[in-house]
Design a protein around this motif. Structure first.
Motif, mmCIF file in Angstrom:
data_model
loop_
_atom_site.group_PDB
_atom_site.id
_atom_site.type_symbol
_atom_site.label_atom_id
_atom_site.label_comp_id
_atom_site.label_asym_id
_atom_site.label_seq_id
_atom_site.Cartn_x
_atom_site.Cartn_y
_atom_site.Cartn_z
ATOM 1 N N THR A 44 23.542 6.697 5.200
ATOM 2 C CA THR A 44 22.469 7.602 4.802
ATOM 3 C C THR A 44 23.018 8.996 4.512
ATOM 4 O O THR A 44 23.701 9.585 5.344
ATOM 5 C CB THR A 44 21.396 7.696 5.891
ATOM 6 O OG1 THR A 44 21.008 6.377 6.290
ATOM 7 C CG2 THR A 44 20.176 8.428 5.372
ATOM 8 N N SER A 45 22.710 9.506 3.330
ATOM 9 C CA SER A 45 23.171 10.829 2.921
ATOM 10 C C SER A 45 21.997 11.795 2.993
ATOM 11 O O SER A 45 21.080 11.756 2.173
ATOM 12 C CB SER A 45 23.729 10.781 1.498
ATOM 13 O OG SER A 45 24.305 12.018 1.150
ATOM 14 N N PHE A 46 22.032 12.662 3.979
ATOM 15 C CA PHE A 46 20.962 13.619 4.225
ATOM 16 C C PHE A 46 21.151 14.863 3.346
ATOM 17 O O PHE A 46 22.192 15.021 2.710
ATOM 18 C CB PHE A 46 20.936 13.989 5.708
ATOM 19 C CG PHE A 46 20.609 12.822 6.592
ATOM 20 C CD1 PHE A 46 19.290 12.440 6.793
ATOM 21 C CD2 PHE A 46 21.603 12.079 7.214
ATOM 22 C CE1 PHE A 46 18.973 11.345 7.586
ATOM 23 C CE2 PHE A 46 21.304 10.987 8.003
ATOM 24 C CZ PHE A 46 19.981 10.618 8.195
ATOM 25 N N PRO A 47 20.161 15.753 3.300
ATOM 26 C CA PRO A 47 20.319 16.960 2.478
ATOM 27 C C PRO A 47 21.531 17.769 2.909
ATOM 28 O O PRO A 47 21.960 17.721 4.074
ATOM 29 C CB PRO A 47 19.024 17.740 2.746
ATOM 30 C CG PRO A 47 18.053 16.738 3.252
ATOM 31 C CD PRO A 47 18.850 15.708 3.972
ATOM 32 N N ALA A 48 22.091 18.531 1.967
ATOM 33 C CA ALA A 48 23.129 19.491 2.323
ATOM 34 C C ALA A 48 22.593 20.416 3.410
ATOM 35 O O ALA A 48 21.396 20.706 3.476
ATOM 36 C CB ALA A 48 23.550 20.294 1.101
ATOM 37 N N VAL B 158 15.310 23.622 -4.143
ATOM 38 C CA VAL B 158 15.415 22.344 -3.418
ATOM 39 C C VAL B 158 16.830 22.077 -2.936
ATOM 40 O O VAL B 158 17.134 20.963 -2.498
ATOM 41 C CB VAL B 158 14.913 21.179 -4.306
ATOM 42 C CG1 VAL B 158 13.467 21.411 -4.718
ATOM 43 C CG2 VAL B 158 15.802 20.976 -5.534
ATOM 44 N N GLY B 159 17.710 23.095 -2.975
ATOM 45 C CA GLY B 159 19.068 22.938 -2.473
ATOM 46 C C GLY B 159 19.776 21.782 -3.142
ATOM 47 O O GLY B 159 19.635 21.526 -4.337
ATOM 48 N N PHE B 160 20.572 21.051 -2.365
ATOM 49 C CA PHE B 160 21.079 19.738 -2.751
ATOM 50 C C PHE B 160 20.390 18.765 -1.797
ATOM 51 O O PHE B 160 20.776 18.640 -0.629
ATOM 52 C CB PHE B 160 22.603 19.672 -2.629
ATOM 53 C CG PHE B 160 23.323 20.546 -3.626
ATOM 54 C CD1 PHE B 160 22.982 20.523 -4.968
ATOM 55 C CD2 PHE B 160 24.339 21.397 -3.219
ATOM 56 C CE1 PHE B 160 23.634 21.333 -5.891
ATOM 57 C CE2 PHE B 160 25.000 22.208 -4.127
ATOM 58 C CZ PHE B 160 24.653 22.175 -5.472
ATOM 59 N N PRO B 161 19.338 18.066 -2.259
ATOM 60 C CA PRO B 161 18.383 17.449 -1.333
ATOM 61 C C PRO B 161 18.738 16.072 -0.793
ATOM 62 O O PRO B 161 17.909 15.451 -0.129
ATOM 63 C CB PRO B 161 17.114 17.373 -2.190
ATOM 64 C CG PRO B 161 17.612 17.224 -3.585
ATOM 65 C CD PRO B 161 18.880 18.038 -3.653
ATOM 66 N N GLY B 162 19.947 15.570 -1.063
ATOM 67 C CA GLY B 162 20.328 14.294 -0.488
ATOM 68 C C GLY B 162 19.856 13.115 -1.309
ATOM 69 O O GLY B 162 19.240 13.255 -2.371
ATOM 70 N N GLU B 163 20.151 11.918 -0.806
ATOM 71 C CA GLU B 163 19.920 10.706 -1.595
ATOM 72 C C GLU B 163 18.450 10.460 -1.918
ATOM 73 O O GLU B 163 18.120 9.824 -2.916
ATOM 74 C CB GLU B 163 20.491 9.485 -0.880
ATOM 75 C CG GLU B 163 19.806 9.119 0.423
ATOM 76 C CD GLU B 163 20.302 7.788 0.978
ATOM 77 O OE1 GLU B 163 19.486 6.873 1.084
ATOM 78 O OE2 GLU B 163 21.509 7.684 1.285
ATOM 79 N N GLN B 164 17.543 10.956 -1.101
ATOM 80 C CA GLN B 164 16.114 10.788 -1.329
ATOM 81 C C GLN B 164 15.499 11.997 -2.028
ATOM 82 O O GLN B 164 14.279 12.187 -2.010
ATOM 83 C CB GLN B 164 15.408 10.551 0.003
ATOM 84 C CG GLN B 164 15.694 9.198 0.615
ATOM 85 C CD GLN B 164 15.044 8.073 -0.169
ATOM 86 O OE1 GLN B 164 13.839 8.041 -0.341
ATOM 87 N NE2 GLN B 164 15.865 7.140 -0.634
#
Length: 805
Positions: free
Chosen positions: A135-139, A578-584
C-alpha cells in the motif's frame, strides 16, 4: 549542474539500487546464505535462534549463549560479539552485514525504507510476482496537512504490519530508515514532500506518532527497561541535523557546510529529533551528509555521543546516511583523513553502523594500527544486536508470525490510503461555493496530471497495490471528457492547448490538473523558483478564458507554488492542493470535489510569492531576518511579508466559530536564591520587566496552560476543523518568533452542533524563547494564547510573573 543532468544522476542511482536489489534477491531470505544439504529447509525459519534450524545446520544451539532466552538482551549481545574475530566484527558493521556461518548467524540487510508505505528503494526490500506491491500512502507532506495525530500513528501501524508481513515472507528486513523529520527551512528543497513541513512542533508530533505506530507492540509501550522493550519493527529518525539542501545551483549536499547558530540548532533543527528520541523512543537515528559549522555530522562526537546517546538516552543505534563516510573522505576532504582515520573518528563519535563500505574497507586497519580501540567496535555491535533482539530477529514475536500475504494490500489498508489523502487535501479557494459538484455533470478534465498514476506516489515510494488516477475516479461518477493540454509536468510547448480549450468550451465544469513531479522536485533536485513548470500557467489562463462553466484548479506538488494569478482570476472558481496523494489519489480527489468528504486540511508550509527566491540564497541557514544583507525571515515564525497562502491556511465547505475559556490567566512563580533573572533584549520603545526571564534549566517547569475551546459548526455541512494553537511572546522582545505552534487537534463537528476540546500543555515548553546564545528562557510579561488564524480565532492573555527577593 543543470536540472536535467541532476535528474539523470538521480535515475541512475535508483537503477543502481534496483539492480543491486534484484541481484541479491535469493540472499534476502533469512537463511539463504547457508547453502548445502539443509539450505532449503533452514531458510523456512523466520528467526535465528530456532532449535530445529540449528540442528539442520549441524550446530547445537545450547552451545550459543546468545540464543539463551533466560539471559538479558545485553548479556546475549555481549556473548555474540565476544565470539567473533576482529574481521568478523568488521563485516557486521555495515548495512549489508555478512553474518558468521560458524555461529549460525545469517547475513542481514539493515537498509529498508518505509516513509509512506514499504519502499523498494534500498536493498532490504524487494517485490516480485508473489508480492507485486504494498500500500502506497500519500507523501508525508500531504498526510501532515491533515494535522491528525491519530491518523499518523495509524499509518505507522499499518505500514509496519505490511513490513512485518513482508519480512515473514523473506522480502524485507525489520529495520526501516524512516521517517524524515528534517524541518523545512526553505521550500525550494526537493525533499520537502518527504517531510512534515516548516514547523518544528508539527514535525516533532508527526515523528513521535509515526514512530510509535511503526514500533510499539501493544501492551509494552511503557515497560521500565526500554532497552528490552520489544518492537514491531525498528524505526529511524533522519537526517540529523540541519540538513535541507540537496542540489541548488552550485551548492551540493555532499560538500555543503551548514553554518548554523546555536539558537537555530536548538530551537528548530534538533528539536524534532529530541522529541523523536525522548517521546517516541525511536530505536535509530541517521546522521546527515552535510557538515555543521565545519564538522561532518557523522564525525561529531558532541552531536552523536554527547547529545543523542548521553543527553537524550537513545535506546538503539546510530547509522550514517548512505555512503556518508565516502562523502567525508572523498568530497569534504575533512582534515585530509584517510579511510582508516575517518572510520576511526566516526566510530569514536558514536556511529554504530555505516550504510556503505568504508568500515569493511578500513576498520580492521584502524583497530590494528591503534587509531580506534576494538572496545568501540564491540560497543557499536552490541547496540546493533540488542536492537535485533528487541525486534525479534533472534527469537521472533509470536503476535506477528501469522502475518503474511493477506496483510499486504488489504482492503482496509487501501481504504486508509484513500482516507489519509482526503484528510490532507487543502481547499484554497471556493468562490460562490462552486464546490462540491453534483455527480452526473458534464465535466472536462485537462492538464498533465489529469490521468496521473506514478506521479501521485512521490519520493521514496514502493510499488503500489493499484493506481486510481483522477481520470478513472471521475469517470465513474460523471460524464467526463479528457484532453491532456500538456503531455507531462514539463509542459514544454503549447501543442495540445487547442484540444484542451475546445473540450473546456462546451463543458459544464472544467477541472485542470497541474503541478510538479520527481523531475522537478525530489532527492538530488532542488527547485530554483516557485513557479508552475513550463507552460502550465499559460495553459491554465487560456483554458479558463474560454471555459463556458466554472473552472477548478487542482495542484499536485510536494511544496508551495506561486499560483497568485489563479487565486486572483475570477474565471477560476476553486483551487485544491492535493500534494502527492498516493495510490488512491484519484478517489480521494473525487471524494472532495463531489462532496463525499468535506476538506479540512491545512498547509504545513508557507506559500511564498515567486520573488521570495530572489531575496535570499537557499544556502543561507538563518531563519531570522538578516537585516545587513536584506534577507527576510523564513517560515511563518519569522517571515512577516506577504504570501500567496500562509502556513496553516485551509478552507471548508462549512464555517466554524470558536469560544475560548481559560482555567487561569496568570502564572506566578516564586524564585529561590539560586534562580537568577536573565537579561532579554527589548526594542527601545518597550520597557523591560524587572525580571525579564529565567533559564528553563533552573526551573521545575511543572506549570501548565489549560483551556477549553467550544467549536460550533455554523454552516449546513458536517465537517472537521483543525484547532491550531499558537503562543505569541510578550511584545517588544528582539529577535524572537512572531508566533509558534504549541498544539493542535482535529475535531469533527456535525452541522449546527458544538464540540468542546480541552487543551493542557506545559508552560515552559509552550512559552519558551531561545536567546542568541542558545539558552532556553521563560520570559515574563503578557503572552498571548491564540486558537485559529487571523480570519477566525479566539485568544486570551496569559501573564507570567516572577516573585523574587
Amino acid at each position: 549542474m543543470g536540472k536535467s543532468f541532476r535528474f539523470l544522476l538521480f535515475c541512475l542511482s535508483i537503477l543502481s539500487v534496483a539492480s543491486w536489489a534484484v541481484s541479491t534477491q535469493q540472499s534476502r531470505l533469512l537463511m539463504d546464505d547457508f547453502v548445502g544439504e539443509y539450505g532449503d529447509l533452514a531458510k523456512n525459519y523466520t528467526h535465528v535462534c530456532h532449535e530445529s534450524r540449528y540442528a539442520l545446520l549441524g550446530l547445537d544451539i545450547k552451545n550459543f549463549a546468545f540464543c539463551d532466552k533466560s539471559l538479558s538482551y545485553e548479556e546475549r549481545a555481549k556473548d555474540l560479539v565476544s565470539r567473533m574475530t576482529l574481521q568478523e566484527k568488521v563485516m557486521q558493521s555495515v548495512h549489508t552485514a555478512s553474518g558468521v556461518r560458524r555461529l549460525g548467524l545469517p547475513e542481514y540487510s539493515w537498509w529498508s525504507e518505509a516513509l509512506h508505505g514499504i519502499s523498494n528503494l534500498g536493498p532490504g526490500v524487494f517485490f516480485d510476482e508473489a508480492i507485486p506491491g504494498a500500500t502506497s500512502f500519500p507523501a508525508v507532506i500531504l498526510s501532515t496537512a491533515a494535522f491528525n495525530q491519530t491518523l499518523w500513528k495509524t499509518l505507522g501501524r499499518v505500514v509496519s504490519t505490511e513490513g512485518r508481513a513482508m519480512y515473514n515472507l523473506g522480502r524485507a528486513g525489520l529495520t526501516f530508515w524512516s521517517p524524515n523529520i528534517n524541518v523545512v527551512r526553505d521550500t525550494r528543497w526537493g525533499r520537502t514532500q518527504e517531510t512534515s513541513g516548516e514547523d518544528p512542533f508539527t514535525v516533532g508530533e508527526f515523528g513521535v506518532n509515526y514512530v510509535r505506530g511503526l514500533q510499539d507492540v501493544e501492551g509494552t509501550e511503557n515497560v521500565t527497561d526500554l532497552n528490552s522493550r520489544p518492537l514491531k519493527v525498528s524505526s529511524c529518525c533522519k537526517h540529523y541535523a540541519a540538513y535541507d539542501i540537496d542540489a541548488w545551483l552550485d551548492v551540493d549536499r555532499h560538500t555543503f557546510d551548514a553554518r548554523v547558530s546555536e539558537q537555530d540548532m536548538k530551537e528548530t533543527f534538533v528539536s524534532p529529533f529530541e522529541r523523536c528520541v525522548r517521546e517516541g523512543d525511536v530505536s535509530s537515528v541517521m546522521c546527515s551528509f552535510n557538515q555543521i559549522n565545519g564538522i561532518p555530522a557523522c564525525s561529531d562526537s558532541r552531536l552523536l555521543k554527547g547529545v543523542i546517546r548521553d543527553e537524550w538516552d537513545l535506546h538503539g543505534y546510530i547509522v550514517s546516511d548512505c555512503y556518508g563516510l565516502e562523502v567525508i573522505v572523498d568530497n569534504q576532504n575533512y582534515l585530509n583523513d584517510s579511510k582508516a582515520d575517518a572510520v576511526a573518528k566516526t566510530l569514536q563519535a558514536g556511529l554504530d553502523l555505516e550504510c556503505g563500505h568504508y568500515y569493511t574497507d578500513a576498520l580492521n586497519e584502524s583497530v590494528l594500527t591503534g587509531k580506534v580501540s576494538q572496545y568501540e567496535l564491540d560497543r557499536a555491535l552490541k547496540n546493533l544486536y540488542v536492537l535485533l533482539l528487541r525486534v525479534g530477529y533472534f527469537d521472533g514475536i509470536p503476535a506477528y508470525e501469522s502475518l503474511g500475504l493477506k496483510d499486504i494490500c488489504a482492503a482496509d489498508h487501501i481504504e486508509l490510503a484513500r482516507e489519509a489523502a482526503r484528510q490532507g487535501i487543502v481547499l484554497l479557494k471556493n468562490d460562490n461555493e462552486v464546490l462540491p459538484l453534483k455527480p452526473g455533470e458534464k465535466i472536462t478534465l485537462v492538464g498533465p496530471h489529469a490521468n496521473a498514476t506514478q506521479v501521485m506516489i512521490g519520493n521514496y515510494a514502493g510499488l503500489p497495490c493499484k493506481y486510481v488516477s483522477p481520470l478513472e475516479a471521475f469517470s465513474a461518477i460523471a460524464n467526463v471528457t479528457y484532453a491532456t493540454g500538456c503531455l507531462d509536468a514539463s509542459c514544454s510547448n503549447d501543442t495540445y492547448f487547442s484540444e484542451a480549450k475546445k473540450a473546456a468550451k462546451y463543458a459544464a465544469v472544467t477541472i485542470i490538473f497541474v503541478g510538479t513531479d520527481l523531475s522537478i522536485e525530489a532527492e538530488f533536485i532542488d527547485r530554483e523558483d516557485f513557479l508552475l513548470p513550463g507552460n502550465q500557467a499559460e495553459l491554465i489562463k487560456q483554458v479558463a478564458e474560454v471555459s463556458s462553466g466554472p473552472v477548478i484548479l487542482v495542484v499536485l506538488s510536494g511544496s508551495n507554488i506561486d499560483i497568485a494569478f489563479a487565486k486572483n482570476n475570477p474565471k477560476i472558481s476553486a483551487i485544491l492542493w492535493v500534494g502527492f496523494p498516493g495510490e488512491q489519489g484519484g478517489h480521494s480527489i473525487a471524494d472532495v470535489v463531489f462532496g463525499k468528504y468535506n476538506p479540512g486540511g491545512r498547509l504545513p508550509v508557507t506559500w511564498y510569492e515567486a520573488d521570495y527566491v530572489d531575496m535570499l540564497p537557499m544556502s543561507s541557514m538563518s531563519l531570522r531576518p538578516v537585516d545587513e544583507l536584506g534577507y527576510p525571515g523564513r517560515t511563518y515564525k519569522f517571515f512577516n511579508g506577504s504570501t500567496v497562502y500562509p502556513f496553516g491556511y485551509g478552507m471548508s465547505y462549512t464555517n466554524f466559530s470558536y469560544s475560548l475559556t481559560p482555567s487561569k490567566i496568570s502564572i506566578d512563580i516564586d524564585l529561590n536564591k539560586f534562580q537568577k533573572c536573565r537579561t532579554v533584549a527589548y526594542t527601545e520603545d518597550q520597557m523591560a520587566p524587572s525580571c525579564p526571564a529565567v533559564l528553563l534549566d533552573d526551573m521545575s517547569c511543572d506549570d501548565t496552560i489549560e483551556f477549553e475551546v467550544a467549536v460550533t459548526n455554523v454552516g449546513r455541512v458536517d465537517g472537521s476543523e483543525v484547532l491550531m494553537v499558537y503562543s505569541l511572546p510578550p511584545s517588544g522582545i528582539v529577535g524572537t518568533h512572531i508566533k509558534q505552534v504549541i498544539g493542535f487537534q482535529k475535531v469533527f463537528v456535525a452541522a449546527g452542533d458544538t464540540e468542546t476540546v480541552k487543551f493542557s500543555m506545559n508552560a515552559c515548553k509552550s512559552l519558551r524563547i531561545v536567546d542568541s546564545t542558545g539558552y532556553s528562557l521563560l520570559p515574563s510579561g503578557s503572552h498571548t494564547i491564540r486558537v485559529g488564524d487571523d480570519s477566525n480565532s479566539a485568544s486570551y492573555s496569559l501573564r507570567v510573573k516572577y516573585n523574587y527577593n
